[in-house]
Design an enzyme around this catalytic site. Structure first.
Site, short mmCIF file in Angstrom:
data_model
loop_
_atom_site.label_atom_id
_atom_site.label_comp_id
_atom_site.label_asym_id
_atom_site.label_seq_id
_atom_site.Cartn_x
_atom_site.Cartn_y
_atom_site.Cartn_z
N ARG A 71 87.89 -8.89 90.43
CA ARG A 71 89.07 -8.48 89.64
C ARG A 71 90.33 -8.49 90.50
O ARG A 71 91.40 -8.89 90.05
CB ARG A 71 88.82 -7.09 89.04
N ARG B 213 109.37 -15.83 96.80
CA ARG B 213 109.36 -16.89 97.83
C ARG B 213 109.96 -16.39 99.14
O ARG B 213 109.76 -16.99 100.19
CB ARG B 213 110.14 -18.12 97.34
N LYS C 244 95.51 -5.62 87.44
CA LYS C 244 95.57 -4.27 88.00
C LYS C 244 96.69 -4.28 89.03
O LYS C 244 96.48 -4.40 90.24
CB LYS C 244 94.22 -3.90 88.62
N GLU D 182 93.28 2.39 75.54
CA GLU D 182 92.56 3.04 76.65
C GLU D 182 93.31 4.29 77.08
O GLU D 182 94.39 4.59 76.55
CB GLU D 182 92.41 2.06 77.82
N1 PXG Z 1 92.06 1.45 82.65
C1 PXG Z 1 93.05 1.60 83.55
C2 PXG Z 1 94.46 1.41 83.11
C3 PXG Z 1 92.75 1.91 84.88
O1 PXG Z 1 93.72 2.04 85.77
C4 PXG Z 1 90.40 1.94 84.27
C5 PXG Z 1 90.77 1.62 82.99
C6 PXG Z 1 88.94 2.04 84.60
O2 PXG Z 1 88.51 0.89 85.33
P1 PXG Z 1 87.28 0.95 86.33
O3 PXG Z 1 87.15 -0.44 86.83
O4 PXG Z 1 87.63 1.92 87.41
O5 PXG Z 1 86.10 1.38 85.54
C7 PXG Z 1 91.39 2.13 85.25
C8 PXG Z 1 91.00 2.57 86.63
C9 PXG Z 1 93.17 7.50 88.60
C10 PXG Z 1 93.29 6.01 88.75
O6 PXG Z 1 93.79 8.22 89.41
C11 PXG Z 1 92.52 5.10 88.01
C12 PXG Z 1 92.68 3.72 88.20
C13 PXG Z 1 93.60 3.34 89.11
C14 PXG Z 1 94.36 4.24 89.81
C15 PXG Z 1 94.19 5.58 89.66
O7 PXG Z 1 92.49 7.95 87.68
N2 PXG Z 1 92.02 2.67 87.58
#
Ligand code: PXG
Length: 302
Positions: free
Chosen positions: A52, A105, A151, A184
């Site tokens: 990812r 760039r 991400k 989400e």
């Molecule tokens: N949706 C979003 C927008 C995310 O940022 C998830 C779903 C879950 O994805 P994973 O791959 O972890 O199952 C995320 C996860 C926090 C935090 O503090 C969470 C995320 C990134 C930064 C901080 O809860 N990502």
């Protein structure tokens, strides 16, 4: 104890892990990252997280200056240097140092760093009692603008939603997509169970393609549950039997109230706890080993 940080090819103490104020990750949120977790001396689904990361980078035309195998080695070595067997891992690649204009760039070398630390967890009682959440006015980004599949370091969309949840006095926000369907939470994916069927929004519904989400889909299918990835509305959520969120930090966490409506019986039930248990069991056996046998880290964090 000072943390050891990987930064641009070196392992340095936290105090020396500094980057330029001209770094475009800081100036513009121009970069990508991953949040990963290590359990019981293994890094859970590291391969999927790295895939990812590289896909997010490709989408924003950011060339990560090292091959994925080397990145995997960096994650494992950072954990070893910090003697961590259970940890939260933050891997970040920014556009790097540039000038004060937007143009990527002008940024010759990406910045790469990896932080490993002990993890801040939701209190265990919330897994028994469940969370109260609200849906918020700020919609999830348009796929056509900044695709939520990326991400990226630009989390303002989610932070605005988090502020709205804070103002409502709840710990989490449920974000809708621009069409009004459920997307989400601010840092977690969302699931519901209705008539015994497990439902979650599809990947095109303006969401991050969560590693935990995909794990839960696999585990539910293995249990013989009917699973569907389809769009649903707030009305569907209010009338679900069970709702829960999934993410690397939260694992699976139940939701028992949404916008003042009690979900199902108001308590998490068996189907939820079975999936949580399956998930926690999987974390014991999946992913590359940090310390090979006989060289286990001395300090278990949990
Ligand atoms: N949706 C979003 C927008 C995310 O940022 C998830 C779903 C879950 O994805 P994973 O791959 O972890 O199952 C995320 C996860 C926090 C935090 O503090 C969470 C995320 C990134 C930064 C901080 O809860 N990502």
């Amino acid at each position: 104890m000072d943390l050891i940080i990987y930064l641009n090819g070196r392992f340095v103490p936290e105090k020396e892990a500094v980057i330029s104020v001209f770094d475009h990750g800081l100036l513009y949120g121009d970069g990508v990252f991953e949040g990963i977790r290590a359990y019981h001396n293994r890094v859970f689904r590291l391969e999927q997280h790295l895939e990812r990361l590289y896909e997010s980078a490709k989408s924003i035309m950011l060339e990560i200056p090292l091959p994925v195998e080397e990145m995997q080695g960096i994650v494992l070595e950072t954990l070893r240097r910090n003697r961590l067997r259970d940890a939260y891992i933050r891997l970040v690649v920014t556009r790097g140092r540039g000038d004060l204009g937007l143009d990527p760039r002008k940024c010759p070398a990406p910045t790469v760093f990896c932080i490993t630390s002990s993890i801040q967890l939701y209190p265990e009682e919330l897994y028994e009692k469940g969370l109260e959440v609200v849906t918020v006015p700020t919609p999830r980004n348009y796929n056509e603008a900044v695709n939520p599949r990326i991400k990226s370091l630009n989390y303002l969309n989610n932070i605005l939603a988090k502020i709205e949840a804070n103002l409502a006095g709840t710990m989490e926000a449920i974000m809708l997509n621009p069409q009004g369907y459920v997307a989400e939470a601010t840092g977690d994916n969302i699931f519901m169970i209705k008539s015994g069927v497990l439902l979650t929004p599809p990947r095109y519904a303006n969401i991050l393609d969560g590693v935990t989400r995909n794990t839960v889909l696999e585990l539910a299918r293995k249990r013989g549950m009917e699973v569907r990835e389809e769009l649903f509305t707030r009305h569907d959520l209010y009338n679900a039997e069970q709702v829960f969120l999934t993410g690397t930090a939260a694992e699976l966490i139940p939701v028992i109230k949404i916008d003042g409506r009690i979900i199902g019986s108001g308590r998490p039930e068996r189907a939820f706890f079975e999936l949580l248990q399956d998930f926690r069991e999987l974390t014991r056996t999946e992913g590359p080993v940090i310390f090979p046998e006989g060289k286990a880290g001395e300090t278990d964090v949990q």
